[in-house]
Scaffold this active site. Structure first.
Site, short mmCIF file in Angstrom:
data_model
loop_
_atom_site.label_atom_id
_atom_site.label_comp_id
_atom_site.label_asym_id
_atom_site.label_seq_id
_atom_site.Cartn_x
_atom_site.Cartn_y
_atom_site.Cartn_z
N GLU A 264 96.82 41.06 28.43
CA GLU A 264 95.74 41.36 27.52
C GLU A 264 94.68 40.25 27.47
O GLU A 264 93.49 40.53 27.44
CB GLU A 264 96.29 41.59 26.10
CG GLU A 264 95.16 41.82 25.14
CD GLU A 264 95.56 42.62 23.93
OE1 GLU A 264 96.72 42.49 23.53
OE2 GLU A 264 94.71 43.36 23.42
N ASP A 265 95.11 39.00 27.47
CA ASP A 265 94.18 37.90 27.20
C ASP A 265 93.74 37.11 28.43
O ASP A 265 92.89 36.23 28.32
CB ASP A 265 94.80 36.92 26.19
CG ASP A 265 95.01 37.59 24.83
OD1 ASP A 265 94.40 38.64 24.61
OD2 ASP A 265 95.79 37.06 24.03
#
Ligand code: MN
Length: 754
Positions: free
Chosen positions: A95-96
């Site tokens: 996600e990051d």
């Protein structure tokens, strides 16, 4: 660990700090019963550390400390193994950072990649900007969970760490995250049996949502600690002596104060001040025993020892050992009168039961017990969720509510006639059980037999009841049944049956309209339908078809003629409708005449009295809700000045209220002293055969105007005797009913006895 911000570390010191945090995770894992797959965990750590390099959290600490903390919770507080630890370390990478799921799969294999993928998909907060989006996320969450429970367990750990570090967020965000935690995560943790996590999540949410009350309760707990300790000491001393005599392998006895949140919850719901929360703490006895020892017997021995010393509260013993809760909880609870005159709850469990109570299903892996009862319970729950998700098109928001319904409920246990056990929420009814067994059983249920006594389907069940569902093929699901159900499964199944039924009725209405269009050879059907809708103030075609199909609206030849006149359409053929035989037509007209002679024109401003004279009603019973005399009803006046009575809370009546306000008339049931109702007792006897009770009930229930006071049925050695008490207005009706009952095969006698 000290607060990171207060440390003021150099980059080298910071690196050391991070490595130490990771080694705490690793050492905890090495001390557990899991296989020692250290290599892959170390690689996952190195990968995540590299991926999150240079990124910091709101608090200023390096980002990697968050995945490490989540991995620690996963390993040490939930008890999961290497796969979960790796997935936790990697949970924010996709996600990051720039890495993809494929990268994870290449380095760590399919399983870990799948879990990380699941976690990535459900992240971003269950509460988005739109309510429907929340529900959709939640649905996704549960679907993924059904695939691998570890996704939800790691998500739970992620949320727990975010709640523990919530202080560094903006207050507005704190409030939102705390609310979401209380709404979704805490109940889910409860349902999964993660008791310790559930309690901490609730307490943290409470702390951020109501900081003042939280502080007030904390302070009062501190202030009362001394006196509570003294009372507990008095209470515990004689029990310690008894337990020593039992030569247990080992045990602990502690006084556990309720969480701030549950004290507050009790104060709020019971409207009592702190001082009046008497079950502020519970005493917990946890004993050690060999793996093959009889835990159940030991629990009951301890129970006996305590009840020798103190008076037992007669109705507060809970045997969660013989019938564990659906979340796997097992323990023996009892409540006794303490030396200070207050009731004290005592919880007795083995070490193994205690682990499961605190850590839920994950604890089982620790014991490697394989095919256990608890695991099949979890399977059952997951299957329920999957079933719900599979039901065709549940509205996303409803779905969230249905799930919530299940998550908060506490359970009762009921039995089928064959002795199968069903775990149902508290307040579940016969109808819930019917739908639990099968959609078809639910939709055709007419009554229940609870502990061999006949009861209505709305009957609320008690734990231990034996339940049989009686069905009839002619029964159809009713909208008001929504009031009688508690379980999410029943709600979904009933709603889908009602939808199907509504569709059938609408289709019937559509055919009637088509027939009229055909009979009158109407040239512009669309215009005709629009005019009908306008005339009856209905918004959609479907509403129109439904009203006609259910008999709420009747299209008369006058209606057709007047509508067509205005539109200048050509009417090539006029009534009668070909679908009605000549004979039916005349009979209907004769009835109509009979009615109009006995009733004056309806004054809409006055209360219309619903009368019955010589067996003829001056009203019609709406087929959608079938009210019986005595029900709260409202009258709808149709084109022919017939008063059709609906139950006040009937769904169709509600719709009418909003669109045909001017056709409604207040009604009341006739109360003339000459025709007061009287009780009639009918005795029925016959040969007991399969299905006869269903047929009897069906026969009685299809005569909807009957107001049944009591129905007792006893069957013995092949014969049955029933006593039916009904409220009636005229005697001829009783005779008619008796005649109908005698037509049922096997009924030998049906006679009025008083
Ligand atoms: Mn995270």
């Amino acid at each position: 660990m000290a607060d990171y911000n207060s440390l003021g570390l150099t980059p080298e010191q910071e690196d050391k700090y991070i490595d130490n945090a990771f080694h705490e995770v690793l050492n905890g894992y090495l001390n557990s019963n899991h296989r020692k797959k250290v290599e892959i965990i170390k690689r996952a750590y190195a990968f995540a550390k590299e991926a999150h390099k240079g990124i910091r959290r709101h608090s200023g600490e390096p980002y990697i400390l968050h995945p490490i903390a989540v991995a620690k919770i996963v390993s040490q507080e939930i008890g999961l193994g290497s796969t979960s630890i790796c997935a936790a370390l990697l949970h924010d990478v996709v996600e990051d950072t720039e890495y993809t799921v494929e990268d994870i799969e290449m380095n760590f294999g399919k399983k870990i990649a799948m879990i990380v993928d699941g976690l990535t998909k459900i992240s971003g907060g269950i509460f988005g900007d739109k309510v429907s989006a929340q529900a959709e996320n939640f649905r996704k969450l549960l679907l993924t969970m059904a695939e691998d429970i570890r996704v939800i367990l790691i998500k739970m750990a992620d949320r727990l760490h975010n709640m523990r570090t919530l202080g560094s967020m903006l207050p507005s965000k704190q409030y939102k995250i705390a609310g979401e935690t209380l709404y979704i995560y805490a109940p889910l943790a409860h349902r999964l049996g993660l008791f310790a996590i559930k309690t901490e999540l609730e307490d943290l949410s409470f702390k951020y949502q109501h900081p003042e009350q939280y502080e007030e309760i904390s302070q009062k707990i501190r202030e009362t600690e001394g006196s509570r300790g003294a009372v507990f000491k008095d209470f515990a001393a004689p029990i310690h002596e008894k337990l020593k005599e039992m030569h247990l392998k080992g045990y602990t006895m502690t006084a556990r104060v309720k969480s701030n949140y549950s004290i507050w919850h009790k104060m709020e719901t019971k409207h009592v001040p702190f001082e009046e929360v008497y079950d502020l703490y519970a005493v917990r006895i946890v004993f050690d025993c060999d793996a093959d020892a009889n835990e159940k017997a030991i629990c009951w021995n301890i129970y006996a020892a305590i009840t020798d010393l103190y008076n037992l509260h007669p109705s507060r013993t809970r045997d969660w050992i013989s019938s564990p809760k659906a979340n796997g909880y097992r323990a023996l609870h009892l409540t006794v009168m303490g030396p200070d005159g207050n009731w004290v709850e005592v919880q007795i469990r083995s070490k193994r039961m205690d682990d499961i109570a605190e850590r839920g299903f994950a604890a089982h892996w620790k014991y490697k017990i394989g095919e256990s009862d608890e695991e099949s319970e979890l399977e059952t729950w997951l299957k329920t969720i999957t079933d719900l998700l599979k039901e065709p098109g549940p509205d996303a928001v409803d779905f969230l509510d249905t799930i919530k319904l299940n998550l908060y409920a506490t359970e009762i246990i009921v039995f089928t006639p064959k002795g199968d056990m069903l775990t149902m929420p508290k307040d579940a009814t016969v109808l819930d059980v019917a739908y639990e067994l099968h959609s078809e059983i639910g939709s055709h249920s007419i009554a229940g037999k609870v502990n061999h006594k006949l009861v209505p389907i709305s009957y609320k069940l008690q734990s231990g009841d034996q339940v049989e569902v009686l069905t009839s093929q002619s029964q159809t699901p009713q909208p008001e049944w929504l009031n009688y159900i508690t379980t999410a499964k029943a709600k979904t199944r009933l709603e889908s049956a009602l939808k199907k039924q509504r569709k059938r009725i609408s289709e019937k209405g559509e055919r009637i309209v088509e027939q009229i269009i055909f009979d009158y050879s109407l040239e512009n059907p669309n215009e005709f339908i629009s005019k009908l809708m306008a005339l009856f103030h209905l918004m959609t075609r479907d509403d129109l078809y439904y009203a006609i199909g259910s008999g709420t609206l009747e299209i008369t030849e006058n209606t057709v003629k007047s509508l067509c006149k205005k539109s200048n359409s050509l009417l090539t053929r006029i009534w009668p409708f070909s679908s009605r035989s000549k004979k039916e037509q005349t009979e209907a007209e004769a009835d109509e005449e009979k009615l109009s002679t006995m009733k004056p024109a309806i004054d809409m401003k006055k209360t219309y009295v619903l009368r019955t004279e010589n067996g003829v009603h001056n009203y019609r019973i709406a087929t959608c809700c079938n009210p019986i005399p005595g029900d709260d009803v409202i009258g709808y006046v149709d084109d022919k000045q017939n008063v059709i009575v609906h139950k006040m809370d009937c769904e169709t009546a509600m719709r009418i209220k909003s669109s045909f306000g001017n056709r409604l008339v207040a009604t009341r049931w006739e109360e003339s002293p000459l025709v007061t109702t009287s009780l009639a007792t009918i005795s029925i006897e016959g040969i007991d055969r399969m299905g006869i009770l269903q047929e009897l009930i069906h026969e009685i229930s299809t005569n909807m105007a009957i107001n049944i006071r009591k129905l007792d049925i006893e069957a013995k050695e092949g014969v049955f005797a029933a006593t039916l008490i009904i409220r009636v207005t005229d005697a001829s009706f009783v005779n008619r009913l008796c005649r109908q009952l005698k037509r049922i095969e096997g009924v030998k006698l049906a006679v009025r006895t008083s």
